[in-house]
Design a protein around this motif. Structure first.
Motif, PDB file in Angstrom:
ATOM      1  N   TRP A  10       0.837  -1.191   0.000  1.00 43.50           N
ATOM      2  CA  TRP A  10       0.000   0.000   0.000  1.00 43.50           C
ATOM      3  C   TRP A  10       0.878   1.249   0.000  1.00 43.50           C
ATOM      4  CZ3 TRP A  10      -1.157  -4.536   2.311  1.00 43.50           C
ATOM      5  CH2 TRP A  10      -2.466  -5.023   2.236  1.00 43.50           C
ATOM      6  N   TYR A  11       0.459   2.260  -0.724  1.00 41.94           N
ATOM      7  CA  TYR A  11       0.999   3.611  -0.529  1.00 41.94           C
ATOM      8  C   TYR A  11      -0.082   4.368   0.237  1.00 41.94           C
ATOM      9  CZ  TYR A  11       4.618   2.878  -4.150  1.00 41.94           C
ATOM     10  OH  TYR A  11       5.682   2.437  -4.886  1.00 41.94           O
ATOM     11  N   GLY A  12       0.091   4.561   1.520  1.00 36.66           N
ATOM     12  CA  GLY A  12      -0.978   5.152   2.317  1.00 36.66           C
ATOM     13  C   GLY A  12      -2.187   4.239   2.293  1.00 36.66           C
ATOM     14  N   HIS A  13      -3.322   4.765   1.846  1.00 34.48           N
ATOM     15  CA  HIS A  13      -4.532   3.933   1.780  1.00 34.48           C
ATOM     16  C   HIS A  13      -4.666   3.228   0.441  1.00 34.48           C
ATOM     17  CE1 HIS A  13      -6.020   5.192   5.631  1.00 34.48           C
ATOM     18  NE2 HIS A  13      -5.874   6.461   5.291  1.00 34.48           N
ATOM     19  N   PHE A  14      -3.810   3.603  -0.499  1.00 32.31           N
ATOM     20  CA  PHE A  14      -3.944   3.066  -1.853  1.00 32.31           C
ATOM     21  C   PHE A  14      -3.196   1.743  -1.974  1.00 32.31           C
ATOM     22  CE2 PHE A  14      -1.992   2.922  -6.178  1.00 32.31           C
ATOM     23  CZ  PHE A  14      -3.158   2.636  -6.882  1.00 32.31           C
ATOM     24  N   GLN A  15      -3.932   0.682  -2.298  1.00 30.03           N
ATOM     25  CA  GLN A  15      -3.267  -0.620  -2.450  1.00 30.03           C
ATOM     26  C   GLN A  15      -2.725  -0.733  -3.864  1.00 30.03           C
ATOM     27  OE1 GLN A  15      -5.475  -4.114  -1.237  1.00 30.03           O
ATOM     28  NE2 GLN A  15      -3.705  -5.445  -1.573  1.00 30.03           N
ATOM     29  N   VAL A  16      -1.403  -0.788  -3.964  1.00 32.04           N
ATOM     30  CA  VAL A  16      -0.765  -0.794  -5.283  1.00 32.04           C
ATOM     31  C   VAL A  16      -0.494  -2.219  -5.757  1.00 32.04           C
ATOM     32  CG1 VAL A  16       1.467  -0.328  -4.189  1.00 32.04           C
ATOM     33  CG2 VAL A  16       1.212   0.053  -6.626  1.00 32.04           C
ATOM     34  N   LEU A  17      -0.245  -3.168  -4.836  1.00 31.51           N
ATOM     35  CA  LEU A  17      -0.054  -4.576  -5.218  1.00 31.51           C
ATOM     36  C   LEU A  17      -1.058  -5.438  -4.450  1.00 31.51           C
ATOM     37  CD1 LEU A  17       3.866  -4.903  -5.136  1.00 31.51           C
ATOM     38  CD2 LEU A  17       2.400  -4.498  -7.143  1.00 31.51           C
ATOM     39  N   PRO A  35      -0.441  -1.824 -18.442  1.00 32.99           N
ATOM     40  CA  PRO A  35      -0.670  -0.383 -18.553  1.00 32.99           C
ATOM     41  C   PRO A  35       0.129   0.416 -17.527  1.00 32.99           C
ATOM     42  CG  PRO A  35      -2.748  -1.590 -18.235  1.00 32.99           C
ATOM     43  CD  PRO A  35      -1.650  -2.581 -18.150  1.00 32.99           C
ATOM     44  N   SER A  36       0.356   1.669 -17.840  1.00 37.11           N
ATOM     45  CA  SER A  36       1.020   2.590 -16.933  1.00 37.11           C
ATOM     46  C   SER A  36       0.224   2.673 -15.630  1.00 37.11           C
ATOM     47  CB  SER A  36       1.097   3.947 -17.624  1.00 37.11           C
ATOM     48  OG  SER A  36       1.673   4.869 -16.770  1.00 37.11           O
ATOM     49  N   GLY A  37       0.937   2.627 -14.510  1.00 30.03           N
ATOM     50  CA  GLY A  37       0.275   2.736 -13.218  1.00 30.03           C
ATOM     51  C   GLY A  37      -0.223   1.411 -12.664  1.00 30.03           C
ATOM     52  N   SER A  38       0.094   0.305 -13.353  1.00 30.62           N
ATOM     53  CA  SER A  38      -0.436  -0.986 -12.890  1.00 30.62           C
ATOM     54  C   SER A  38       0.418  -1.621 -11.779  1.00 30.62           C
ATOM     55  CB  SER A  38      -0.579  -1.955 -14.073  1.00 30.62           C
ATOM     56  OG  SER A  38       0.645  -2.111 -14.754  1.00 30.62           O
ATOM     57  N   GLY A  39       1.548  -1.018 -11.461  1.00 31.31           N
ATOM     58  CA  GLY A  39       2.343  -1.528 -10.337  1.00 31.31           C
ATOM     59  C   GLY A  39       3.590  -2.295 -10.736  1.00 31.31           C
ATOM     60  N   LYS A  40       3.981  -2.206 -12.009  1.00 30.86           N
ATOM     61  CA  LYS A  40       5.133  -2.975 -12.491  1.00 30.86           C
ATOM     62  C   LYS A  40       6.431  -2.524 -11.803  1.00 30.86           C
ATOM     63  CE  LYS A  40       4.543  -1.558 -16.742  1.00 30.86           C
ATOM     64  NZ  LYS A  40       3.446  -0.574 -16.504  1.00 30.86           N
ATOM     65  N   SER A  41       6.660  -1.217 -11.798  1.00 29.73           N
ATOM     66  CA  SER A  41       7.888  -0.714 -11.165  1.00 29.73           C
ATOM     67  C   SER A  41       7.887  -1.037  -9.674  1.00 29.73           C
ATOM     68  CB  SER A  41       8.007   0.797 -11.339  1.00 29.73           C
ATOM     69  OG  SER A  41       8.160   1.116 -12.697  1.00 29.73           O
ATOM     70  N   THR A  42       6.762  -0.828  -9.040  1.00 28.46           N
ATOM     71  CA  THR A  42       6.672  -1.108  -7.607  1.00 28.46           C
ATOM     72  C   THR A  42       7.015  -2.567  -7.337  1.00 28.46           C
ATOM     73  OG1 THR A  42       4.948   0.563  -7.388  1.00 28.46           O
ATOM     74  CG2 THR A  42       5.135  -1.041  -5.604  1.00 28.46           C
ATOM     75  N   LEU A  43       6.493  -3.451  -8.158  1.00 26.72           N
ATOM     76  CA  LEU A  43       6.739  -4.876  -7.952  1.00 26.72           C
ATOM     77  C   LEU A  43       8.230  -5.195  -8.032  1.00 26.72           C
ATOM     78  CD1 LEU A  43       5.530  -7.738  -7.603  1.00 26.72           C
ATOM     79  CD2 LEU A  43       5.615  -7.943 -10.084  1.00 26.72           C
TER      80      LEU A  43
HETATM   81  P1  ADP Z   1       3.931   1.204 -13.403  1.00 23.59           P
HETATM   82  O1  ADP Z   1       5.384   0.982 -13.247  1.00 23.59           O
HETATM   83  O2  ADP Z   1       3.176  -0.017 -13.828  1.00 23.59           O
HETATM   84  O3  ADP Z   1       3.598   2.364 -14.289  1.00 23.59           O
HETATM   85  P2  ADP Z   1       4.052   2.050 -10.631  1.00 23.59           P
HETATM   86  O4  ADP Z   1       4.489   0.879  -9.847  1.00 23.59           O
HETATM   87  O5  ADP Z   1       5.049   3.088 -10.933  1.00 23.59           O
HETATM   88  O6  ADP Z   1       3.333   1.538 -11.968  1.00 23.59           O
HETATM   89  O7  ADP Z   1       2.841   2.757  -9.892  1.00 23.59           O
HETATM   90  C1  ADP Z   1       1.684   2.059  -9.508  1.00 23.59           C
HETATM   91  C2  ADP Z   1       0.727   3.003  -8.806  1.00 23.59           C
HETATM   92  O8  ADP Z   1       1.294   3.422  -7.579  1.00 23.59           O
HETATM   93  C3  ADP Z   1       0.405   4.267  -9.582  1.00 23.59           C
HETATM   94  O9  ADP Z   1      -0.950   4.574  -9.354  1.00 23.59           O
HETATM   95  C4  ADP Z   1       1.306   5.292  -8.957  1.00 23.59           C
HETATM   96  O10 ADP Z   1       0.734   6.558  -9.046  1.00 23.59           O
HETATM   97  C5  ADP Z   1       1.390   4.836  -7.516  1.00 23.59           C
HETATM   98  N1  ADP Z   1       2.670   5.178  -6.897  1.00 23.59           N
HETATM   99  C6  ADP Z   1       3.902   4.842  -7.357  1.00 23.59           C
HETATM  100  N2  ADP Z   1       4.866   5.272  -6.534  1.00 23.59           N
HETATM  101  C7  ADP Z   1       4.237   5.910  -5.513  1.00 23.59           C
HETATM  102  C8  ADP Z   1       4.681   6.570  -4.316  1.00 23.59           C
HETATM  103  N3  ADP Z   1       5.983   6.648  -4.005  1.00 23.59           N
HETATM  104  N4  ADP Z   1       3.733   7.084  -3.512  1.00 23.59           N
HETATM  105  C9  ADP Z   1       2.422   6.987  -3.807  1.00 23.59           C
HETATM  106  N5  ADP Z   1       1.936   6.375  -4.900  1.00 23.59           N
HETATM  107  C10 ADP Z   1       2.822   5.841  -5.743  1.00 23.59           C
END
Ligand code: ADP
Ligand code: MG
Length: 240
Positions: A10-17, A35-43
């Motif tokens: 989660w980033y705060g309340h937002f569940q990213v994975l 798609p952009s924003g799907s969580g690939k980089s985060t993963l």
């Molecule tokens: P991708 O690489 O697939 O484009 P990201 O992993 O970069 O996706 O981001 C996934 C989601 O998490 C997006 O909605 C992005 O806005 C959000 N996000 C990414 N990094 C942060 C962060 N440091 N704080 C808050 N939200 C984030």
């Protein structure tokens, strides 16, 4: 070599994975798209702890990624990462960019580190650029320096996060060719990329991420030829 079990973040309340599971065997090449924003980089950033996950397990080479700093260092030592923006040190020339890690982290002697660096510059086919500064190089050359720099740390795993997305079209191929050679050498690789030609020829496993979930996973034949999830079809229609 890499095992993810129900990883959530989660980033705060937002569940990213959302409960992401993934297995990567030694020598396996995995391509992640979506798609952009799907969580690939985060993963993939969670895999070397550039980001912290809150639920589930990440195990690399038998070591679980927890808050244990020693474990994190052990895992990181085995993983190289290449980013979209090359992240080279602008004030160091190419050779020094490559030798600084091995000298600082592995306590290599300067001469040995330089020998190693030159080997990898040969591998990425730019040994003649060793004395230049990053900004004197093309984007494609900078990215190949970034790959060589990672390889100088002699990692067992390489993570790529959209390594060609910032490049002009004519430079994409030279970076992909370097990645293909790396794959052929048996490197374990996870590549976030939308280069579907690369995925077809190199990947053992192609994964589509959407909304923080892995919605499709299969061999290139399955993924491109017979995707099970309608989102995969939609994604492929948009980018191919
Ligand atoms: P991708 O690489 O697939 O484009 P990201 O992993 O970069 O996706 O981001 C996934 C989601 O998490 C997006 O909605 C992005 O806005 C959000 N996000 C990414 N990094 C942060 C962060 N440091 N704080 C808050 N939200 C984030
Ligand atoms: Mg990204």
């Amino acid at each position: 070599m890499i095992k993810l079990r129900d990883v959530s973040k989660w980033y705060g309340h937002f569940q990213v994975l959302h409960d992401v599971s993934l297995d990567v065997r030694k020598g396996e090449r995995v391509v992640i798209c979506g798609p952009s924003g799907s969580g690939k980089s985060t993963l993939i950033r969670c895999i070397n702890r550039l980001e912290e996950h809150q639920k589930g397990e990440i195990i690399v080479n038998g070591i679980e990624m927890t808050d244990n700093v020693k474990n994190i260092e052990k895992i990181r030592r085995n993983i190289g990462m290449v980013f979209q923006s090359f992240n080279l040190f602008p004030h160091l020339n190419v050779l020094d960019n490559l030798t600084i890690g091995p000298m600082l982290v592995r306590h290599m002697k300067k001469k040995d580190a330089e020998e190693l660096a030159m080997q990898f510059l040969e591998k990425v086919r730019i040994p003649e650029q060793a004395q230049k500064y990053p900004l004197q190089l093309s984007g494609g050359q900078q990215q190949r320096v970034a790959i060589a720099r990672s390889l100088c740390m002699q990692p067992e795993i390489m993570l790529f996060d959209e390594p060609t997305s910032a490049l002009d079209p004519e430079m994409i191929k030279e970076v992909l060719d370097t990645m293909i050679e790396l794959a052929d050498s048996g490197m374990t690789m996870i590549c976030v990329t939308h280069e579907m030609g690369f995925a077809r020829t190199v990947a053992d496993n192609v994964i589509l991420m959407a909304d923080g979930k892995t919605v499709e996973s299969g061999t290139p034949e399955e993924f491109f030829g017979n995707p099970k999830n309608p989102r995969t079809r939609l994604f492929l229609e948009q980018i191919l």
